[in-house]
Design a protein around this motif. Structure first.
Motif, mmCIF file in Angstrom:
data_model
loop_
_atom_site.group_PDB
_atom_site.id
_atom_site.type_symbol
_atom_site.label_atom_id
_atom_site.label_comp_id
_atom_site.label_asym_id
_atom_site.label_seq_id
_atom_site.Cartn_x
_atom_site.Cartn_y
_atom_site.Cartn_z
ATOM 1 N N GLY A 55 0.817 -1.211 0.000
ATOM 2 C CA GLY A 55 0.000 0.000 0.000
ATOM 3 C C GLY A 55 0.848 1.257 0.000
ATOM 4 O O GLY A 55 0.571 2.217 -0.734
ATOM 5 N N SER A 56 1.903 1.258 0.817
ATOM 6 C CA SER A 56 2.798 2.415 0.869
ATOM 7 C C SER A 56 3.519 2.607 -0.462
ATOM 8 O O SER A 56 3.623 3.728 -0.979
ATOM 9 N N THR A 57 4.010 1.506 -1.023
ATOM 10 C CA THR A 57 4.728 1.589 -2.298
ATOM 11 C C THR A 57 3.810 2.074 -3.412
ATOM 12 O O THR A 57 4.193 2.922 -4.226
ATOM 13 N N ALA A 58 2.583 1.562 -3.447
ATOM 14 C CA ALA A 58 1.616 2.005 -4.454
ATOM 15 C C ALA A 58 1.317 3.492 -4.302
ATOM 16 O O ALA A 58 1.234 4.232 -5.296
ATOM 17 N N THR A 59 1.162 3.944 -3.061
ATOM 18 C CA THR A 59 0.861 5.353 -2.814
ATOM 19 C C THR A 59 2.019 6.237 -3.248
ATOM 20 O O THR A 59 1.819 7.319 -3.821
ATOM 21 N N MET A 60 3.245 5.808 -2.999
ATOM 22 C CA MET A 60 4.419 6.576 -3.430
ATOM 23 C C MET A 60 4.472 6.686 -4.953
ATOM 24 O O MET A 60 4.731 7.762 -5.497
#
Length: 438
Positions: A55-60
């Motif tokens: 989720g964090s990687t996708a958001t970045m």
């Protein structure tokens, strides 16, 4: 259809049978999307899988594409405040009215395929809605986070520009398998011919499984560990600064979120962005700018106050271990109070245990969400006692939070963690009642 009616409809779909004995699941989502005109084919995509960090990687990645001037869709799960967050364009959730309209529009397609494939599930319906909303919004690209696993996950209908596996840990073992190699094999099912697969998987056995899957599929394999170095720098007070060096360039990153694990997520995002075709590939300045604007609610999210408060979803052992390490690095010498609720299907002992070396105290609580069951706080307190710690059991989460705040040292840190649902509930309460006055 109204937004309220759409929510009621979705609640009727929530008990998905996610067993690995359902090989027809991709057939069902494929048929559903075909009945909707295959909206997922209307724009290029980035596909993000993994146990933690996806989720964090996708958001970045979405933040960087937006900084590069691309109209960007983001489908990430779970949502915190509203189900509308499952379909965001340039960071803005789909409006409630449009959400209701689309669910109503999608129902005839769902009914047409139900006889042969079964009714689309809660997850599949929200995924299809996101695909449809992105097509209607004419996005330039969309970043899509996988749900559970990869091979049979509904997102695996995609033919992305680049695929990502952030890491491998033990979660959803009843579906994906008991060993890291089994879990890696399922997640590696997203590998596709000619599509670069960027992986930050460090476990040797799991990495080998992914490499072999990529070789079999004809997917170029890019290891973040082998091709990116991270150098910490002085900078952000409530974030972190570091340099990421890859074979392509060096990036000076100021990331407004805490947690060393987010540095690896940022490096993974950068390596994935470097694999995009020229018309989508952002410049170094755009990557640095996008990462500096990244907001990740509920992921090592810190609010400075007395005591300070951290909200972080850590509902499996891998996430819990990462959070515990990040807390020790970010707040050395400060005393922690943990407010936790854990889903009944999770291994509570394995989730709680990583926090014991930090000391501090525990307040165990619950949540109330349709279709989901929380472990009883008394059971969590008993597990903590068996492991050698002590914790209070307070069923109402707001009361548990209030007690934790009242008893914590002014210089301490309260950590709201465990289930997504307790983090969402208490984060929303905090923003409405406290944060604006801090």
């Amino acid at each position: 259809m109204t937004f309220q009616a759409a929510q009621s409809y979705l609640l009727g779909l929530i008990n998905e049978n996610a067993s690995r004995r359902m090989p027809n699941r991709l057939d069902r989502i494929a048929a559903f999307l075909a009945a909707l005109g295959n909206p997922e084919r209307a724009y290029p995509t980035v596909h993000v899988a993994g146990t933690s960090g996806k989720g964090s990687t996708a958001t970045m990645i979405a933040a960087v594409l937006q900084a590069a001037g691309k109209r960007t869709g983001l489908h990430a799960k779970p949502h915190l405040s509203s189900v509308t967050e499952r379909a965001r364009v340039d960071g803005v959730p789909i409006p409630q009215e449009a959400f209701g309209d689309l669910i109503g529009e999608m129902q005839p397609a769902a009914e047409r395929i139900a006889y042969e494939f079964g009714r689309p599930t809660y997850y599949e319906t929200l995924l299809a809605l996101a695909f449809l909303w992105f097509a209607r919004s004419e996005v330039d690209a969309a970043v899509i986070e996988a749900g559970i696993g990869g091979m049979l996950d509904g997102t695996n209908v995609l033919r992305p520009e680049v695929a990502i596996i952030t890491n491998i840990g033990r979660d959803h073992t009843e579906i994906l398998g008991d060993t890291l190699e089994d879990i890696a094999r399922d997640k590696a099912g997203i590998a596709k011919p000619g599509v670069p697969l960027v992986s930050d998987v460090r476990d040797p056995g799991a990495r080998r499984v992914i490499e072999l899957a990529c070789a079999d599929a004809g997917a170029p394999f890019i290891s973040v560990a082998d091709t990116a170095t991270i150098e910490p720098l002085a900078g952000e007070r409530y974030g972190q600064s570091f340099a990421v060096t890859t074979p392509v360039d060096r990036y000076d990153v100021s990331l407004p979120v805490l947690g060393d694990f987010q540095q690896r997520n940022a490096a993974t995002a950068i390596r994935a962005l470097e694999q995009l075709p020229p018309e989508l590939r952002p410049s170094r300045a755009q990557i640095e700018d996008g990462l500096s604007r990244t907001i990740i609610p509920g992921r090592m999210e810190y609010f400075p106050s007395h005591p300070g408060v951290v909200f972080d979803i850590a509902h499996n052992p891998d996430k819990a271990a990462s959070l515990a390490y990040a807390l020790a690095q970010s707040f050395p010498g400060r005393r922690f109070t943990f407010v936790m609720a854990i889903g009944e299907s999770k291994d509570a002992a394995e989730v709680i245990a990583p926090f014991f070396p930090l000391g501090g105290s525990f307040v165990f609580t619950s949540f109330s969400v349709a279709g989901r069951t929380a472990s009883r706080p008394q059971r969590l307190a008993s597990i903590a006692h068996e492991l050698g710690a002590w914790g209070r059991a307070i069923s109402d989460p707001v009361e548990a939070f209030a007690i934790a705040r009242r008893n914590a040292d002014a210089g301490g840190v309260i950590v709201v963690t465990g289930s997504t649902f307790v983090v969402a509930t208490l984060r929303e309460w905090w923003l409405a009642n406290v944060a604006s006055n801090v």
